[in-house]
Design a protein around this motif. Structure first.
Motif, PDB file in Angstrom:
ATOM      1  N   ALA A   1       0.580  -1.280  -0.082  1.00 21.10           N
ATOM      2  CA  ALA A   1       0.073  -0.020   0.116  1.00 21.10           C
ATOM      3  C   ALA A   1       0.999   1.379   0.028  1.00 21.10           C
ATOM      4  CB  ALA A   1      -1.273  -0.176   1.245  1.00 21.10           C
ATOM      5  N   GLN A   2       2.123   1.170   0.768  1.00 24.66           N
ATOM      6  CA  GLN A   2       3.099   2.309   0.661  1.00 24.66           C
ATOM      7  C   GLN A   2       3.572   2.682  -0.452  1.00 24.66           C
ATOM      8  OE1 GLN A   2       4.013   4.105   3.502  1.00 24.66           O
ATOM      9  NE2 GLN A   2       2.483   2.682   4.886  1.00 24.66           N
ATOM     10  N   GLN A   3       3.542   1.690  -1.516  1.00 21.80           N
ATOM     11  CA  GLN A   3       4.540   1.743  -2.862  1.00 21.80           C
ATOM     12  C   GLN A   3       3.533   2.332  -3.897  1.00 21.80           C
ATOM     13  OE1 GLN A   3       7.270  -1.446  -4.007  1.00 21.80           O
ATOM     14  NE2 GLN A   3       6.228  -2.560  -2.116  1.00 21.80           N
ATOM     15  N   VAL A   4       2.271   2.194  -3.653  1.00 19.49           N
ATOM     16  CA  VAL A   4       1.229   2.030  -4.866  1.00 19.49           C
ATOM     17  C   VAL A   4       0.786   3.725  -5.131  1.00 19.49           C
ATOM     18  CG1 VAL A   4      -0.854   1.600  -5.747  1.00 19.49           C
ATOM     19  CG2 VAL A   4       0.521  -0.259  -4.770  1.00 19.49           C
ATOM     20  N   ASP A   5       0.886   4.219  -6.211  1.00 21.72           N
ATOM     21  CA  ASP A   5       0.155   5.444  -6.481  1.00 21.72           C
ATOM     22  C   ASP A   5      -1.109   5.362  -7.141  1.00 21.72           C
ATOM     23  OD1 ASP A   5       2.693   7.018  -5.500  1.00 21.72           O
ATOM     24  OD2 ASP A   5       3.928   6.038  -7.071  1.00 21.72           O
ATOM     25  N   HIS A   6      -1.173   4.319  -7.999  1.00 21.97           N
ATOM     26  CA  HIS A   6      -2.396   3.991  -8.724  1.00 21.97           C
ATOM     27  C   HIS A   6      -2.716   2.592  -8.543  1.00 21.97           C
ATOM     28  CE1 HIS A   6      -1.433   7.879 -10.731  1.00 21.97           C
ATOM     29  NE2 HIS A   6       0.036   7.645 -10.804  1.00 21.97           N
ATOM     30  N   VAL A   7      -4.004   2.272  -8.965  1.00 23.54           N
ATOM     31  CA  VAL A   7      -4.457   0.984  -9.099  1.00 23.54           C
ATOM     32  C   VAL A   7      -5.452   0.769 -10.243  1.00 23.54           C
ATOM     33  CG1 VAL A   7      -5.605  -1.021  -8.007  1.00 23.54           C
ATOM     34  CG2 VAL A   7      -4.461   0.609  -6.662  1.00 23.54           C
ATOM     35  N   LEU A   8      -4.831  -0.104 -11.036  1.00 19.63           N
ATOM     36  CA  LEU A   8      -5.582  -0.617 -12.316  1.00 19.63           C
ATOM     37  C   LEU A   8      -6.046  -2.105 -12.239  1.00 19.63           C
ATOM     38  CD1 LEU A   8      -6.744   0.045 -15.336  1.00 19.63           C
ATOM     39  CD2 LEU A   8      -4.545  -0.159 -16.019  1.00 19.63           C
ATOM     40  N   HIS A   9      -7.419  -2.264 -11.991  1.00 24.70           N
ATOM     41  CA  HIS A   9      -7.868  -3.568 -11.795  1.00 24.70           C
ATOM     42  C   HIS A   9      -8.556  -4.008 -13.142  1.00 24.70           C
ATOM     43  CE1 HIS A   9      -9.665  -6.755 -10.510  1.00 24.70           C
ATOM     44  NE2 HIS A   9     -11.228  -6.303 -10.193  1.00 24.70           N
ATOM     45  N   CYS A  10      -7.718  -5.016 -13.663  1.00 26.23           N
ATOM     46  CA  CYS A  10      -8.203  -5.515 -14.938  1.00 26.23           C
ATOM     47  C   CYS A  10      -8.242  -7.155 -14.764  1.00 26.23           C
ATOM     48  CB  CYS A  10      -6.645  -5.490 -15.784  1.00 26.23           C
ATOM     49  SG  CYS A  10      -6.647  -5.898 -17.704  1.00 26.23           S
ATOM     50  N   ALA A  11      -7.909  -7.727 -13.749  1.00 29.04           N
ATOM     51  CA  ALA A  11      -8.240  -9.047 -13.665  1.00 29.04           C
ATOM     52  C   ALA A  11      -9.669  -9.708 -13.553  1.00 29.04           C
ATOM     53  CB  ALA A  11      -7.559  -9.751 -12.247  1.00 29.04           C
ATOM     54  N   ALA A  12      -9.932 -10.712 -14.113  1.00 37.76           N
ATOM     55  CA  ALA A  12     -11.437 -11.080 -14.229  1.00 37.76           C
ATOM     56  C   ALA A  12     -11.351 -12.529 -14.702  1.00 37.76           C
ATOM     57  CB  ALA A  12     -12.295 -10.263 -14.973  1.00 37.76           C
ATOM     58  N   MET A  13     -12.452 -13.282 -14.307  1.00 35.30           N
ATOM     59  CA  MET A  13     -12.497 -14.511 -14.809  1.00 35.30           C
ATOM     60  C   MET A  13     -13.299 -14.479 -15.851  1.00 35.30           C
ATOM     61  SD  MET A  13     -14.170 -17.989 -12.797  1.00 35.30           S
ATOM     62  CE  MET A  13     -14.640 -19.294 -13.545  1.00 35.30           C
ATOM     63  N   THR A  14     -12.840 -14.790 -17.011  1.00 41.30           N
ATOM     64  CA  THR A  14     -13.598 -14.301 -18.390  1.00 41.30           C
ATOM     65  C   THR A  14     -14.306 -15.354 -18.929  1.00 41.30           C
ATOM     66  OG1 THR A  14     -11.380 -14.544 -19.441  1.00 41.30           O
ATOM     67  CG2 THR A  14     -11.890 -12.357 -18.683  1.00 41.30           C
ATOM     68  N   THR A  15     -14.328 -16.524 -18.455  1.00 46.09           N
ATOM     69  CA  THR A  15     -14.825 -17.770 -18.901  1.00 46.09           C
ATOM     70  C   THR A  15     -16.445 -17.469 -19.211  1.00 46.09           C
ATOM     71  OG1 THR A  15     -13.655 -18.855 -17.195  1.00 46.09           O
ATOM     72  CG2 THR A  15     -15.167 -20.300 -18.552  1.00 46.09           C
ATOM     73  N   PHE A  16     -16.937 -17.930 -20.193  1.00 51.23           N
ATOM     74  CA  PHE A  16     -18.166 -17.671 -20.624  1.00 51.23           C
ATOM     75  C   PHE A  16     -19.120 -19.155 -20.480  1.00 51.23           C
ATOM     76  CE2 PHE A  16     -19.368 -14.155 -23.334  1.00 51.23           C
ATOM     77  CZ  PHE A  16     -18.080 -13.153 -23.284  1.00 51.23           C
ATOM     78  N   LEU A  17     -20.010 -18.936 -19.366  1.00 50.75           N
ATOM     79  CA  LEU A  17     -20.868 -19.787 -19.018  1.00 50.75           C
ATOM     80  C   LEU A  17     -22.318 -19.099 -18.960  1.00 50.75           C
ATOM     81  CD1 LEU A  17     -19.012 -21.403 -15.931  1.00 50.75           C
ATOM     82  CD2 LEU A  17     -19.292 -22.463 -18.111  1.00 50.75           C
ATOM     83  N   PRO A  18     -23.168 -19.773 -19.391  1.00 53.73           N
ATOM     84  CA  PRO A  18     -24.557 -19.300 -19.333  1.00 53.73           C
ATOM     85  C   PRO A  18     -25.171 -18.615 -18.109  1.00 53.73           C
ATOM     86  CG  PRO A  18     -24.595 -21.572 -20.069  1.00 53.73           C
ATOM     87  CD  PRO A  18     -23.409 -21.352 -19.502  1.00 53.73           C
ATOM     88  N   HIS A  19     -24.787 -19.374 -16.630  1.00 56.15           N
ATOM     89  CA  HIS A  19     -25.301 -18.769 -15.746  1.00 56.15           C
ATOM     90  C   HIS A  19     -23.819 -18.344 -14.783  1.00 56.15           C
ATOM     91  CE1 HIS A  19     -28.907 -20.256 -16.677  1.00 56.15           C
ATOM     92  NE2 HIS A  19     -28.622 -21.420 -16.967  1.00 56.15           N
TER      93      HIS A  19
END
Ligand SMILES: NC(=O)c1ccc[n+]([C@@H]2O[C@H](COP(=O)([O-])OP(=O)(O)OC[C@H]3O[C@@H](n4cnc5c(N)ncnc54)[C@H](OP(=O)(O)O)[C@@H]3O)[C@@H](O)[C@H]2O)c1
Length: 380
Positions: free
Chosen positions: A89-107
């Motif tokens: 937390a001390q080191q970070v100046d910006h946060v870019l959240h790009c991770a996601a589980m991108t699997t396509f399932l109907p539900h």
């Protein structure tokens, strides 16, 4: 180096392209990612960047500005002890959240909820802890619009829409959650909503072969078992349920990266939502035509449901629908996307433009996929 960015999803398709762009713009990049299958977070990151750096000419320079932090967004503390979390937390100046589980399932599965909604919650809490001035930058998707068919504005989210996949639904809930953080904690949230990301506009290069690429691959394989030819073209009579007039909002990876980077570095752009979509997306019918041309085949057509009532699906048609599976509803409709917010922060001539997604561009994308043997020949 100017500032430090914490980036999630750095070993994924989009994240691995964002890393070199951030480094080029003088950021130090801390990549939060998991170890997997005996590979450390650092090795996974290096491997992903190696394939993006295309033979590795810039790799060592990029690696010198990048660090891997082993952790999972599924854990509130990312699996780090208090001391490490604090140091991060001390080191970070910006946060870019790009991770996601991108699997396509109907539900929406529990796993996808955990990764995409709870994971985003954990990132937002971390952002409150390190309180960067520009808040949280979040990569969402234009398809939080779900099954809407009208014009979608960037400030809209919940319009009572349904969802074509669990993935869309999870991204919708993640955005909803972040809007709550914005309200309750006064947290600045910048949301990037890309369309369907495909290969590079110059080379066609991609490392992810899902969606339309699966369609091309199906016919490439089917072609091998057909010996009917007409004027030198293989004839594969296959009807596919879909509307040839429906658009598919494809955007080149380089356009998406360039637009995110531009907005990320522009303080007055922060705190809003941006559609990173194509102004002139191709129609399904055109995609089918280009695919057939590239594969030197004919006989595939998009048809309405009625056609199957008149004449039931053949074996090959059934296999196609099974293989396309969860993507099938996407062949029926698509909304259009307003891009008013970017016009508010950039002058007309400074707005990044996605190169045309025309016949030639589609041909380049499909040829790259085939010639690279679906990414196996890395040097292509
Ligand atoms: N590709 C598209 O067409 C498209 C379009 C619109 C929006 N987007 C958005 O763009 C972002 C990146 O997508 P992408 O296409 O690059 O997908 P991708 O290639 O599947 O990459 C997903 C990344 O997220 C990471 N991840 C998933 N679950 C995680 C977890 N529990 N903890 C830590 N990391 C986790 C993956 O790491 P692991 O390898 O460890 O799983 C990987 O680095 C996503 O937010 C997606 O919703 C993508």
């Amino acid at each position: 180096m100017d500032k430090t960015v914490l980036l999630t999803g750095a070993n994924g398709f989009l994240g691995s392209h964002l890393v070199p762009e951030l480094v080029k713009n003088n950021f130090r990049v801390l990549c939060l990612l998991r170890s997997q299958k005996g590979l450390s977070a650092h090795d996974r990151l290096r491997k992903a960047l190696e394939s993006v750096c295309h033979g590795g000419e810039d790799l060592s320079e990029i690696m010198s500005c990048v660090d891997a932090v082993e952790g999972s967004i599924e854990r509130e503390d990312f699996g780090l002890d208090e001391r490490k979390l604090d140091a991060l937390a001390q080191q970070v100046d910006h946060v870019l959240h790009c991770a996601a589980m991108t699997t396509f399932l109907p539900h929406l599965s529990k796993e996808q909820w955990k990764a995409n909604v709870q994971g985003t919650d954990h990132i937002a809490r971390f952002v409150l802890r390190c309180s960067p001035r520009d808040g949280l930058h979040y990569v969402s998707t234009a398809y939080v619009a779900g099954d809407r068919k009208d014009l979608v504005y960037e400030d809209e989210l919940d319009k009572g829409q349904g969802f074509l996949s669990g993935y869309e639904k999870s991204k919708f809930h993640a955005e909803k959650l972040l809007r709550q953080y914005q309200k309750e904690h006064n947290l600045k949230i910048t949301t990037y909503r890309p369309g369907i990301i495909v290969g590079d506009s110059e080379s066609g290069r991609t490392v992810l072969f899902n969606g339309v690429y699966l369609f091309v691959r199906f016919f490439q394989v089917a072609k091998q078992s057909v010996d009917d030819t007409r004027q030198g073209k293989v004839v594969i009579p296959v009807r596919c349920l879909g509307n040839p007039e429906v658009t598919k909002n494809f955007v080149h990876i380089n356009y998406v990266v360039n637009t995110i980077a531009r907005l990320f570095m522009l303080p007055k752009a922060h705190g809003a939502t941006y559609h990173i979509t194509h102004d002139n997306p191709p129609k399904l019918g055109e995609l089918g035509d280009v695919m057939q041309e590239v594969l030197n085949m004919e006989g595939m057509e998009f048809v309405e449901e009625e056609a199957f009532r008149e004449s039931p699906a053949t074996e090959l048609e059934t296999i196609l629908m099974e293989q396309i599976g969860v993507y099938a509803p996407y062949l029926r409709s698509e909304p259009s996307f307003d891009k008013g917010n970017i016009k508010k922060v950039l002058s007309e001539d400074a707005i990044p433009q996605c190169p045309p997604m025309d016949h030639q561009a589609l041909e380049k994308l499909f040829c790259y996929a085939i010639e690279s043997n679906w990414g196996r020949k890395r040097s292509t």
